[in-house]
Design an enzyme around this catalytic site. Structure first.
Site, PDB file in Angstrom:
ATOM      1  N   SER A  83      -2.332  -3.441   7.726  1.00  0.00           N
ATOM      2  CA  SER A  83      -1.172  -3.946   7.056  1.00  0.00           C
ATOM      3  C   SER A  83       0.064  -3.059   6.807  1.00  0.00           C
ATOM      4  CB  SER A  83      -1.470  -4.552   6.015  1.00  0.00           C
ATOM      5  OG  SER A  83      -2.097  -5.977   6.344  1.00  0.00           O
ATOM      6  N   LYS A 120       4.453  -3.702  -3.001  1.00  0.00           N
ATOM      7  CA  LYS A 120       3.778  -4.851  -2.681  1.00  0.00           C
ATOM      8  C   LYS A 120       3.380  -5.816  -3.446  1.00  0.00           C
ATOM      9  CE  LYS A 120       0.621  -6.296   1.225  1.00  0.00           C
ATOM     10  NZ  LYS A 120      -0.598  -5.731   2.078  1.00  0.00           N
ATOM     11  N   SER A 176       0.405  -7.137   6.826  1.00  0.00           N
ATOM     12  CA  SER A 176       1.021  -8.127   5.814  1.00  0.00           C
ATOM     13  C   SER A 176       1.886  -7.508   4.672  1.00  0.00           C
ATOM     14  CB  SER A 176      -0.149  -8.535   4.908  1.00  0.00           C
ATOM     15  OG  SER A 176      -0.970  -7.432   4.263  1.00  0.00           O
TER      16      SER A 176
END
Ligand code: GLN
Length: 495
Positions: A179, A80, A155
Site C-alpha cells: 500500500s 494517511k 491503499s
C-alpha cells in the site's frame, strides 16, 4: 520562478535556512496548490488549516531563535488517515470511525511534530487500508494527478496523489501488502516500506499486525530517507518495534553500485507483467550493469504463492483486529433497538463497507475450527517458505529488483467489480511483507499513455542502507524528472 510547492524537501530546507522564504510561505504554497487540485483529486479527507498554520508559525519562530530541529523543520507533510492525530479526525476512511478524534498521537505523528514538521492534513485511503485503488474509501475515490480517469493506487492513494501533485512535500502511508509501494509506482513518487519493526505502529489503526509497516512517500530518494529517519527507531509502546540502531539511510546515497550483486527475481519479472513495465525494468537493470553492478537472475520459488498466502493471513488478522469496532467503546452505534448482540451486529453492518466485510468473513472462515489447518495454517507454512527463499536469495544477491506493480495506473472502476483482479495488483509487493524485509519503489519512466512506471528495490531485513544506495543509483540512471501534469500544465496554478 519555481512555485515553492514544487521544491524537494532538501531544497525547501535549504531556502528556509537561507531566509529566502518561511515555513508559512511553504504552507501557503501547498495550500494554494491544494485549493486548485483537490476538486479534481480528493487526496485529503481533512485539512487541518489552523493546526498547520500554528505549527508553521512556531517553526519560523524557533528557526529565528536559532533552534533548528533538523531537516523536516518547517516542512509541510501529510499523514494517511489511519494514523492517530490528537484532536484531528482519524477515520481510516470508514463510516464506523466517522468523526472520531483520537485522544492521543501515533508515535509517527509525535515524532514528526518533534522534528518540527508541519502536518497539513489527513489523506484518503481504502477503508482500513484494504484495497489497491483508494476506491474502497467510504468518503469518495482519490484520482491520479497524471490522469484523473485513473486510480492513484492504494491503499495509501491520498498520500501518493498529494506528494505527486505538490499539495504536500512528503507524506506517510502504511504498507501491509504493497500500500505504499504500489501507489508510489502509479503516481511517479518514491515510496518505502521499511523493515518490519523499524517504525513504530503505535497509533496506527491496525489492519494485519504482523504485516503492517509505516513508511514515507517523497519526490526523491534523498527526501524519502529524510522522512524515514525522522520517525524510525525503537518505541517502548510497540512490542514489535526493533530495539537496536537505525540503519544509516543516507550514508550510501552517493556511492553507486559498482561491485554490488543485483538479483532480478525471476518469478516477479515475467508472466502477468505488462510488457512496457517489464521492458522499462529490464532497461534499468541493464544500466545498473553498465554502472558496474553484477546483475543476475535469482529465483525465489515461493514468491509465486505469496499472494495466496497473503490473502489468507491478512484477512485472518483483520478479522481479529476489527473485532474492537462493536459500537460500544467508540465509533458508529446503530439506532436499531434490541439486544446487545443486535446492537453490535447492526453497528458493524452499518459501519463497515463491502470490502471490509468480505475480508472479515474470509478471515473468520480461514481461522474457524475444521478449516484452520487447511487455510490459515497452510498459509503460515507458505510464509515460512517465502522467508527462507528470500534468505537464500540474499546469499546470492545484495539486493533484489522487480517491477513494483504489474501494470501502470488503471481506470477508475476497471477492477472495482473484480476483487481477484484487484488483489493481483499486489503480486510483486506482498512477499516483502510476508518476509518482513524492506522494499521501495522508485519512478523510472512513463508508459506510452504517459503514466508512471515504478521499479522495486528489495533488501534483507535492516538492509535499508544498501536499498537506498541502489535506489539512488536507479534514480540517477532513470533521470525521471517529470511531474504530475495536473500541477504543471492542465491546471494553471494561481500565484
Ligand atoms: N492491496 C492490499 C490489500 O488490499 C494491500 C493493502 C495494504 O498494503 N494495506 O490488502
Amino acid at each position: 520562478m519555481t512555485d515553492l510547492a514544487d521544491l524537494t524537501i532538501a531544497e525547501a530546507g535549504h531556502g528556509l535556512r537561507k531566509g529566502d522564504f518561511t515555513s508559512v510561505d511553504l504552507l501557503d504554497a501547498v495550500d494554494r496548490r491544494a485549493a486548485v487540485t483537490e476538486a479534481h483529486l480528493h487526496a485529503f479527507l481533512t485539512m487541518d488549516h489552523d493546526g498547520a498554520r500554528a505549527a508553521a508559525e512556531a517553526a519560523d519562530a524557533a528557526l529565528a531563535a536559532g533552534n533548528d530541529l533538523g531537516p523536516l523543520h518547517g516542512i509541510p507533510v501529510a499523514l494517511k488517515d489511519n494514523m492517530c492525530t490528537i484532536g484531528v479526525d482519524t477515520t481510516a476512511s470508514s463510516q464506523i470511525l466517522a468523526g472520531w478524534k483520537p485522544p492521543y498521537d501515533a508515535t509517527v505523528t509525535a515524532r514528526l511534530k518533534d522534528a518540527g514538521a508541519v502536518i497539513v492534513g489527513k489523506t484518503n485511503l481504502d477503508e482500513f487500508a484494504m484495497g489497491s485503488s483508494t476506491e474502497n474509501s467510504a468518503f469518495g475515490t482519490t484520482r491520479n494527478p497524471w490522469n484523473t480517469d485513473t486510480v492513484p493506487g492504494g491503499s495509501s492513494g491520498g498520500s501518493a496523489a498529494a506528494v505527486a501533485v505538490g499539495s504536500a512535500f512528503g507524506a506517510f502511508g502504511s504498507d501491509t501488502g504493497g500500500s505504499i509501494r504500489q501507489p508510489a509506482a502509479l503516481t511517479g513518487t518514491v515510496g518505502v516500506k521499511p523493515t518490519y519493526g523499524l517504525v513504530s505502529r503505535y497509533g496506527l489503526i491496525a489492519f494485519a499486525s504482523s504485516l503492517d509497516q509505516i513508511g514515507p512517500f517523497a519526490r526523491t530518494v534523498d527526501d524519502a530517507a529524510v522522512l524515514l529517519e525522522a520517525v524510525a527507531g525503537w518505541d517502548r509502546r510497540d512490542a514489535t518495534s526493533i530495539n537496536g540502531p537505525v540503519p544509516d539511510l543516507r550514508g550510501g546515497l552517493e556511492e553507486g553500485v559498482a561491485g554490488l550483486r543485483v538479483g532480478i527475481v525471476t518469478e516477479l519479472s515475467g508472466d502477468g507483467i505488462d510488457p512496457q513495465v517489464l521492458a522499462a525494468t529490464k532497461g534499468i537493470a541493464d544500466k545498473l550493469s553498465d554502472a558496474g553492478a553484477e546483475v543476475i537472475e535469482v529465483s525465489v520459488p515461493a514468491s509465486e504463492f505469496a499472494l495466496s498466502a497473503y490473502y489468507l493471513i491478512a484477512p485472518a488478522e483483520c478479522s481479529a483486529n476489527l473485532a474492537r469496532f462493536d459500537g460500544v467503546r467508540y465509533g458508529h452505534r446503530t439506532t436499531v433497538e434490541g439486544t446487545t448482540e443486535d446492537m453490535m451486529s447492526h453497528s458493524r453492518a452499518e459501519g463497515f463497507g463491502p470490502e471490509v466485510i468480505r475480508r472479515i468473513l474470509l478471515g473468520t472462515y480461514a481461522l474457524s475450527a475444521g478449516y484452520y489447518d487447511a487455510f490459515y495454517g497452510q498459509a503460515q507454512k507458505v510464509r515460512t517458505l517465502v522467508r527462507n527463499d528470500f534468505a537464500a536469495a540474499y546469499e546470492r544477491a545484495d539486493v533484489l529488483i522487480s517491477p513494483t506493480s504489474p501494470t501502470t495506473a488503471f481506470k477508475v472502476g476497471e477492477r472495482a467489480a473484480d476483487p481477484i483482479a484487484m488483489y493481483y495488483s499486489d503480486v510483486c509487493t506482498v512477499a516483502s511483507n510476508l518476509s518482513g524485509d524492506p522494499a521501495m519503489s522508485v519512478p523510472i519512466g512513463l508508459d506510452s499513455g504517459g503514466l508512471p512506471i515504478g521499479f522495486q528495490v528489495m533488501a534483507p531485513a535492516l538492509g535499508e542502507e544498501m536499498m537506498f544506495r541502489v535506489a539512488a543509483e536507479v534514480e540517477r540512471l532513470a533521470g525521471f524528472e517529470d511531474r504530475a501534469s495536473l500541477a504543471t500544465s492542465d491546471v494553471v496554478v494561481p500565484s
